[in-house]
Design an enzyme around this catalytic site. Structure first.
Site, PDB file in Angstrom:
ATOM      1  NE  ARG A  60      -2.250  -1.144   3.291  1.00 38.70           N
ATOM      2  CZ  ARG A  60      -2.711  -1.480   4.474  1.00 38.70           C
ATOM      3  NH1 ARG A  60      -3.970  -1.338   4.743  1.00 38.70           N
ATOM      4  NH2 ARG A  60      -1.917  -1.946   5.421  1.00 38.70           N
ATOM      5  CE  LYS A 201      13.202 -23.330  12.626  1.00 42.25           C
ATOM      6  NZ  LYS A 201      13.886 -22.117  13.020  1.00 42.25           N
ATOM      7  CD  GLU A 235       9.026 -18.924  20.261  1.00 36.41           C
ATOM      8  OE1 GLU A 235       9.572 -18.223  19.413  1.00 36.41           O
ATOM      9  OE2 GLU A 235       7.797 -19.032  20.375  1.00 36.41           O
ATOM     10  CG  ASP A 254       2.302 -18.678  17.266  1.00 35.83           C
ATOM     11  OD1 ASP A 254       2.254 -18.340  16.072  1.00 35.83           O
ATOM     12  OD2 ASP A 254       3.255 -18.400  18.021  1.00 35.83           O
ATOM     13  CG  HIS A 259       6.238 -24.123  13.677  1.00 33.80           C
ATOM     14  ND1 HIS A 259       6.136 -23.944  12.317  1.00 33.80           N
ATOM     15  CD2 HIS A 259       6.149 -22.872  14.212  1.00 33.80           C
ATOM     16  CE1 HIS A 259       6.000 -22.650  12.054  1.00 33.80           C
ATOM     17  NE2 HIS A 259       6.003 -21.987  13.181  1.00 33.80           N
ATOM     18  CE  LYS A 359       5.375 -16.600  21.201  1.00 35.50           C
ATOM     19  NZ  LYS A 359       6.257 -16.705  20.030  1.00 35.50           N
TER      20      LYS A 359
HETATM   21  C1  BG6 Z   1       6.334 -18.520  14.202  1.00 37.45           C
HETATM   22  C2  BG6 Z   1       5.444 -18.151  15.344  1.00 37.45           C
HETATM   23  O1  BG6 Z   1       5.640 -19.329  13.283  1.00 37.45           O
HETATM   24  O2  BG6 Z   1       7.470 -19.230  14.691  1.00 37.45           O
HETATM   25  C3  BG6 Z   1       6.216 -17.319  16.368  1.00 37.45           C
HETATM   26  O3  BG6 Z   1       4.340 -17.412  14.866  1.00 37.45           O
HETATM   27  C4  BG6 Z   1       7.461 -18.045  16.797  1.00 37.45           C
HETATM   28  O4  BG6 Z   1       5.393 -17.019  17.494  1.00 37.45           O
HETATM   29  C5  BG6 Z   1       8.276 -18.486  15.589  1.00 37.45           C
HETATM   30  O5  BG6 Z   1       8.221 -17.164  17.600  1.00 37.45           O
HETATM   31  C6  BG6 Z   1       9.429 -19.366  16.004  1.00 37.45           C
HETATM   32  O6  BG6 Z   1      10.260 -19.603  14.908  1.00 37.45           O
HETATM   33  P1  BG6 Z   1      11.803 -19.855  15.099  1.00 37.45           P
HETATM   34  O7  BG6 Z   1      12.287 -20.190  13.729  1.00 37.45           O
HETATM   35  O8  BG6 Z   1      12.390 -18.579  15.643  1.00 37.45           O
HETATM   36  O9  BG6 Z   1      11.951 -20.972  16.082  1.00 37.45           O
END
Ligand code: BG6
Length: 509
Positions: A60, A201, A235, A254, A259, A359
């Site tokens: 945009r 990865k 994390e 999430d 993942h 988190k």
């Molecule tokens: C993302 C999530 O898909 O993956 C995030 O939305 C998360 O919340 C991230 O922090 C983690 O990815 P990585 O590669 O840093 O482990």
């Protein structure tokens, strides 16, 4: 090994990378600046990007090519794996273009067509287009429809376009189906690339090599020899500036829906009969289909959700989740989740998979640990007060990528003292080259049309169906108040209780 013998075995995979125009919606946004442009630039440095390509950013913001190039350069300077080489950059930058336009306006898509044709004419590129949605998931429907209405599903020379979409694909089964249906009306499944960046990865790709390029693991890889598996994705970061997204998501949606379930698939899947993308994806899908549903009140026994309260991370005081800007003061969104999962098939009958993610945990660590069964309580394991530690194969996805096998060994000396030692492999010590970033590999795969590392529609929906049961269970039967854990700790006491009631423990990472 004889001198000159090279034990490296290269596996041919997929077709060659094709010249293309990559159209990035959200071209000047965060994902493009931090990940996509640096990834493309690194592919160029590594010589894997073809000499002929073009990148067209759409957004945009009213930018000219020059301003867009400056934003991209800043992204490369800040986030690229390899440093900026002025000569190479000059060549790269000439292939970066920008077109202002909103995704909700049909005119934008007609403009893209005209602009892309002009660039392709100048650079003698085929009409081989890849549309990357680096925009919020709510834009998927508008973009797919815009592409269709402007006649961009195929180029004038008949080449089918590809579309790359980021997670989340929906927020439950129904919304995921709706999005997939729209995508499916416009594109054939072979044109759709749903990204789960964990699959790109390097260490995650190595999981299959570790399992199926070695003879010693597979015979033990089943309920007869494995006691349980733990998957941790902790994390150190909080939610940053993503409150609006996170308030709609939470840790289960999430991290687990995508993942972590994919990591679980790679650990648990049957050997595919070939490396063909759909054969590998079928094998991953079968794991998802075999997950035992966690429904109704079972959520209370098999899941723990929690939210961080104020705490300390690396000596820095951080607020509780409910005090983060943009978060509701009474938010019930979980920032941590732990699950006990069973895979109801022959191989894994009765083997629990414990997973946890959160988190603001003490450190960033992604690890899969396979714990083998105890040796019988005789000989070196006869002392009931001091049982031997089990063998554990731990696969570290990040950081300190590598794997290690914990085995018991005799300490040197006249006494028989048996202690755990570890056989270690670390990427950093073995290979001098830095691993490519996930996005580098994934972009290259789309350019060559290899969908192995992408999510097929059926897998996304089966995963959502399983997750949606848990979400509904929480809603109907979950506790009124979420348990809390102090930021900077390994999660709530309830998560410890869940695993300890099975006489097991979370690993110390
Ligand atoms: C993302 C999530 O898909 O993956 C995030 O939305 C998360 O919340 C991230 O922090 C983690 O990815 P990585 O590669 O840093 O482990």
């Amino acid at each position: 090994m004889e001198k000159g013998d090279d034990p490296t075995s290269e596996i041919e995979q997929g077709a060659a990378v094709q010249p293309c125009t990559l159209v990035i919606f959200g071209g000047s946004g965060d994902l493009a600046r931090r990940k996509l442009i640096p990834a493309l630039y690194n592919l160029l440095l590594d010589g894997t990007l073809l000499p002929n390509y073009a990148i067209l950013g759409i957004g945009r913001t009213g930018l000219r090519d020059k301003e867009f190039r400056a934003i991209c350069r800043e992204g490369v300077l800040k986030y690229s794996r390899q440093t900026l080489d002025e000569g190479k950059w000059a060549g790269f930058e000439r292939r970066l273009f920008y077109l202002p336009g909103g995704i909700d306006h049909l005119k934008t898509y007609h403009d893209i067509k005209t602009h892309a044709e002009k660039i392709e004419g100048q650079l003698q590129l085929p009409h081989n287009r890849i549309f990357y949605l680096a925009t919020p998931p709510t834009s998927i429907v508008a973009v797919a429809n815009g592409i269709e209405q402007a006649g961009l599903v195929k180029g004038a020379d008949g080449l089918p376009a590809k579309i790359i979409v980021e997670k989340p694909i929906g927020r439950d089964l129904i919304s995921a189906q709706e999005i997939n249906t729209v995508l499916g009306k416009v594109f054939h499944e072979s044109q759709i690339f749903r990204i789960d960046h964990y699959l790109g990865k390097e260490t995650v790709q190595n999981l299959l090599v570790l399992r199926f390029a070695n003879g010693i693991f597979e015979p033990l890889w089943n309920h007869k020899y494995i006691d349980h598996v733990q998957i941790t994705v902790s994390e150190e970061e909080g939610i940053g500036t993503r409150a609006a997204y996170y308030e709609e998501a939470g840790a289960l949606r999430d991290m687990v829906q995508n993942h972590i379930l994919q990591l679980l698939c790679l650990v648990a899947m049957e050997p595919p009969w070939s490396l063909d993308p759909d054969v590998v994806r079928d094998a991953r899908l079968e794991v998802l289909q075999s997950l035992r549903p966690i429904t109704g009140v079972q959520v209370n026994e098999n899941t723990v959700r929690a939210q961080y309260s104020p705490g300390v991370i690396n000596g820095r005081e951080v607020p509780g989740y409910r005090r983060e800007p943009g978060v509701k003061p009474d938010s019930q969104i979980e920032t941590f989740v732990a699950l006990k999962i069973f895979i109801d098939n022959w191989r894994w009958a009765g083997v629990p998979f414990y997973i946890r993610t959160g988190k603001y945990m003490p450190k960033r660590a992604t690890e899969i640990a396979v714990q083998f069964k105890d040796v019988p309580p005789v000989l070196f394991n006869a002392n009931r007060d001091a049982p031997l530690l089990p063998n554990v194969l731990s696969m570290r996805i990040q950081p300190k990528e590598g794997f290690s096998l914990q085995i018991m060994s005799k300490e040197p000396g006249s006494k028989v003292l048996v202690r755990p030692v570890s056989m270690d492999f670390q990427y950093g010590n073995t290979y001098s080259l830095a691993s490519p970033e996930a996005y580098e590999r994934l972009l290259l795969d789309v350019m060559s049309g290899d969908a192995t590392l992408f999510m097929r529609r059926d897998a996304v929906e089966v995963a959502w169906a399983w997750i949606t049961d848990i979400l509904e269970g929480w809603q109907k039967h979950g506790t009124k108040w979420l348990p809390e854990y102090y930021a900077g700790t390994w999660g709530p006491i309830e998560a410890d209780r869940m695993i300890e009631s099975d006489r097991r423990k979370w690993r110390t990472l």
